[in-house]
Design an enzyme around this catalytic site. Structure first.
Site, short mmCIF file in Angstrom:
data_model
loop_
_atom_site.label_atom_id
_atom_site.label_comp_id
_atom_site.label_asym_id
_atom_site.label_seq_id
_atom_site.Cartn_x
_atom_site.Cartn_y
_atom_site.Cartn_z
N ASP A 1 0.99 -1.36 0.02
CA ASP A 1 0.00 -0.05 -0.20
C ASP A 1 0.89 1.25 -0.05
O ASP A 1 1.65 1.56 0.90
CB ASP A 1 -0.89 0.24 1.28
CG ASP A 1 -1.95 1.04 1.24
OD1 ASP A 1 -3.06 0.67 1.36
OD2 ASP A 1 -1.47 2.20 0.90
N ASP B 1 -3.76 2.31 -5.53
CA ASP B 1 -2.35 2.33 -4.61
C ASP B 1 -2.32 0.93 -3.89
O ASP B 1 -1.37 1.03 -2.95
CB ASP B 1 -2.17 3.58 -3.68
CG ASP B 1 -2.73 3.47 -2.46
OD1 ASP B 1 -3.78 2.72 -2.14
OD2 ASP B 1 -2.15 3.90 -1.63
N GLU B 2 -3.14 -0.03 -3.96
CA GLU B 2 -2.68 -1.16 -3.33
C GLU B 2 -2.96 -2.58 -4.08
O GLU B 2 -3.83 -2.33 -4.91
CB GLU B 2 -3.59 -1.27 -2.05
CG GLU B 2 -4.72 -1.67 -2.10
CD GLU B 2 -5.72 -1.59 -0.77
OE1 GLU B 2 -5.77 -2.32 0.24
OE2 GLU B 2 -6.61 -0.43 -1.17
P1 TTP Z 1 -5.32 5.29 0.74
O1 TTP Z 1 -4.34 4.17 0.49
O2 TTP Z 1 -6.38 5.00 1.78
O3 TTP Z 1 -4.53 6.65 1.15
P2 TTP Z 1 -3.25 7.27 1.02
O4 TTP Z 1 -2.32 6.18 0.20
O5 TTP Z 1 -3.43 8.43 0.44
O6 TTP Z 1 -2.45 7.02 2.50
P3 TTP Z 1 -2.08 5.93 3.32
O7 TTP Z 1 -0.57 6.23 3.52
O8 TTP Z 1 -2.56 5.84 4.67
O9 TTP Z 1 -2.02 4.64 2.55
O10 TTP Z 1 -5.83 5.67 -0.58
C1 TTP Z 1 -4.88 5.70 -1.76
C2 TTP Z 1 -5.25 6.96 -2.64
O11 TTP Z 1 -6.87 7.03 -3.05
C3 TTP Z 1 -5.26 8.30 -1.88
O12 TTP Z 1 -3.87 8.65 -2.05
C4 TTP Z 1 -6.16 9.29 -2.32
C5 TTP Z 1 -7.32 8.17 -3.05
N1 TTP Z 1 -8.47 8.37 -2.10
C6 TTP Z 1 -9.49 9.05 -2.32
O13 TTP Z 1 -9.55 9.83 -3.33
N2 TTP Z 1 -10.59 9.32 -1.36
C7 TTP Z 1 -10.52 8.56 -0.29
O14 TTP Z 1 -11.40 8.61 0.47
C8 TTP Z 1 -9.55 7.57 0.21
C9 TTP Z 1 -9.52 6.96 1.43
C10 TTP Z 1 -8.43 7.64 -0.91
MG MG Z 2 -2.13 4.35 0.42
#
Ligand code: TTP
Ligand code: MG
Length: 384
Positions: free
Chosen positions: A11, A106-107
């Site tokens: 992730d 992103d995962e």
């Molecule tokens: P996430 O992996 O949930 O968040 P992140 O990568 O920004 O942070 P973390 O380090 O906690 O993993 O989500 C991945 C991407 O998806 C994030 O960069 C932006 C997008 N996203 C949205 O557009 N809306 C949302 O509500 C969430 C949770 C994520």
């Molecule tokens: Mg993330």
């Protein structure tokens, strides 16, 4: 006994915000919000870890974020750039195994059970993946390593950002025990409230539960939830390919019936498409030739390969024959294109039966790497 599976969950950290910080060094070390501007209706998609210290998080109204962090950097999202980055990251993951299941932008999950003999144990593979993502893409990822998907996903979240967390088989129940029941898959707000009302607050509370007692609360999912709570999850990593096709086409300045020019253009397409296939670590089961005549009539001719391929010669030869069948000369051609279809991760085993294919693949990869280093004109293969 069967060997324990090696499952990874990757992730990316603060994905959209980290990409912006990478591309704009002046934003590094600062609170960066990606989403609607702070003076408008709308929400924050994500924010950098510096911004999280102010209490800002994904899906927070931008106006609230604006109050919490008035001097932060607020950026509009660039969806195209993030999607392209996501594809680059997936391509890196596919270098370690074809068993990659993208979950969101992103995962992804990886089953590295079979890759361990090549790349080292699952933890070593996790280290290598993090290093490649960092050196090649300038971004950090958090990786969880465990024996199944549920545990790997929990693990990747335990030490964010830039984490590498292993949940060993013998520790799994102890690691899960203190976490909220809301962390279990399939437990949303409603189920969580029902469980909590009956005294099941943590996963540890469920580990000791008798599924019979849970049935009135969660119905037929009772046994499954107790299994998950104990760190048991047999679901396979499901390989899916989100790229449906990769193609290249060219419209000539003036319509042509020059067969040599058409063939050379087709070869150029084959090279370009094969290079992209190798970059994304995908192979094509079929390919199509597209021809548009001067009067705009358009035809396609398809070929199916005996084995999925990412090789320019394999893509080119059957389509060259189709082109020759078209009796060019009676009508001039305006456009020629080649598209690789039915894409899937290349099968390493199949290649082993055809050493020449594997040799060509390695040579092509070496040429791609050199071209990437030196620029595409710096090296040409014989026949270019
Ligand atoms: P996430 O992996 O949930 O968040 P992140 O990568 O920004 O942070 P973390 O380090 O906690 O993993 O989500 C991945 C991407 O998806 C994030 O960069 C932006 C997008 N996203 C949205 O557009 N809306 C949302 O509500 C969430 C949770 C994520
Ligand atoms: Mg993330």
């Amino acid at each position: 006994m069967l060997a324990v599976r090696g499952i990874l969950h990757v992730d990316m950290d603060a994905f959209f915000a980290s990409i912006e910080q990478r591309d704009h060094p002046e934003y590094r070390g600062k609170p960066v919000m990606v989403g609607a501007p702070p003076d408008r209706r709308g929400i924050i998609a994500t924010c950098s870890y510096e911004a999280r210290k102010f209490g800002i998080h994904s899906a927070m109204p931008s106006r609230t974020a604006g109050r919490l962090c008035p001097h932060g950097i607020y950026l509009p999202p660039d969806g195209k750039k993030y999607a392209a980055e996501s594809r680059e990251i997936l391509a890196i993951l596919r270098k370690f195994t074809p068993e990659v299941e993208p979950v969101s932008i992103d995962e992804a999950f990886l089953d590295v059970t079979a890759s361990r003999s090549v790349f080292g144990d699952a933890v070593e593979i996790a280290r290598k993946i993090k290093a490649r993502i960092f050196h090649e893409r300038g971004l950090t990822a958090s990786v969880g390593v465990a024996s199944n998907k549920f545990l790997a996903k929990i693990a990747s979240d335990l030490n964010k950002p830039d984490g590498l967390t292993v949940i060993a088989e013998e520790d799994k129940e102890a690691v899960l025990a203190p976490l909220s029941v809301g962390r279990l898959w399939g437990v949303g707000r409603v189920t969580r409230d029902a469980l909590e009302k009956h005294g099941y607050r943590t996963i540890g509370d469920l580990q000791k539960a008798d599924p019979q007692h849970l049935r009135p609360l969660v119905g037929s999912r009772a046994q499954h939830l107790v299994d998950l709570a104990r760190g048991k999850d047999a679901r396979p990593v499901e390989t899916a390919v989100e790229t449906k096709s990769i193609g290249s086409e060219h419209t000539f300045e003036t319509d042509t019936d020059d067969l040599l020019l058409l063939k050379r253009t087709l070869w150029g397409h084959a090279e370009k498409v094969a290079r992209e296939l190798r970059k994304q670590n995908l192979a094509a089961r079929s390919a199509t030739l597209k021809l548009r005549y001067a009067d705009f009539a358009t035809i396609t001719r398809q070929t199916t390969f005996a084995q999925p391929t990412q090789d320019e010669t394999a893509l080119y030869e059957p389509l060259e024959r189709r082109l020759a069948d078209e009796k060019i000369g009676r009508r001039k051609i305006r456009l020629i294109g080649l598209t690789a279809r039915a894409l899937e991760p290349p099968s390493i085993q199949l290649d082993l039966f055809d050493p020449s294919a594997e040799k060509r693949r390695r040579l092509a990869q070496a040429v791609d790497d050199l071209r990437a280093k030196l620029g595409s004109r710096a090296i040409r293969r014989l026949g270019d």
